[in-house]
Design an enzyme around this catalytic site. Sequence first.
Site, short mmCIF file in Angstrom:
data_model
loop_
_atom_site.label_atom_id
_atom_site.label_comp_id
_atom_site.label_asym_id
_atom_site.label_seq_id
_atom_site.Cartn_x
_atom_site.Cartn_y
_atom_site.Cartn_z
N ARG A 6 24.86 17.03 2.68
CA ARG A 6 24.51 15.61 2.56
C ARG A 6 23.34 15.14 3.42
NH1 ARG A 6 28.69 12.47 -0.53
NH2 ARG A 6 30.02 14.14 -1.20
N ASP A 7 22.65 16.07 4.07
CA ASP A 7 21.44 15.67 4.79
C ASP A 7 20.42 16.81 4.79
OD1 ASP A 7 19.90 13.71 6.03
OD2 ASP A 7 20.59 14.23 8.04
N VAL A 8 20.22 17.40 3.61
CA VAL A 8 19.22 18.45 3.46
C VAL A 8 17.85 17.78 3.51
CG1 VAL A 8 18.31 20.24 1.93
CG2 VAL A 8 20.78 19.89 2.10
N THR A 60 19.64 11.04 5.26
CA THR A 60 18.27 10.55 5.42
C THR A 60 17.77 10.01 4.09
OG1 THR A 60 17.94 12.17 7.17
CG2 THR A 60 15.96 11.22 6.16
#
Length: 174
Positions: A6-8, A60
Amino acid sequence: GPLAHRDVKPGNVLLESSMEQVGGLRAVLMDFGSCRPARISVNDRAGALRVQERAARECTAPFRAPELFDTPSRCDIDERVDVWSLGCLLFAGDAGGRSPFEDAMGQTGGSLALAVLSGKVTWPEPAGREKNDDEDARAPVRDVVAFLLQKDWRERPTARDAVTRIETWLERMT
């Protein structure tokens, strides 16, 4: 069950030297603080708002999947949120670190959410004489990014399909 990072994003990928990898580099995903079970069933508006609020805190924005900006009241969110982010990451690798939607904000009144929700990807143009040579070299990455960045998560490829497409792309490069 499966997990979603969920934050690649570029800041969460470390490149390390590797003699076994094409190009001598291996990408290592880091920072699993936002990692959660991938599959979430949303059954009402309150549940949709909880998903959006958590995403706003932990993901992000320029690399966040559309369904995490505007979560439907009835849907199943899954690991394809990371497939979207991977598409944004590959775009960023070709576009100086920026996601596909940061430049599009100007067309949506400065709203990153609207730019993402539009799903419209605009590639930066190379400067000067490099343009024609670059276009042929960039076509495969553009095809992969287009494959990964399906706005509707139900149409977006699974992680397995994404890996297969990327491996095929990398094999052609060698």
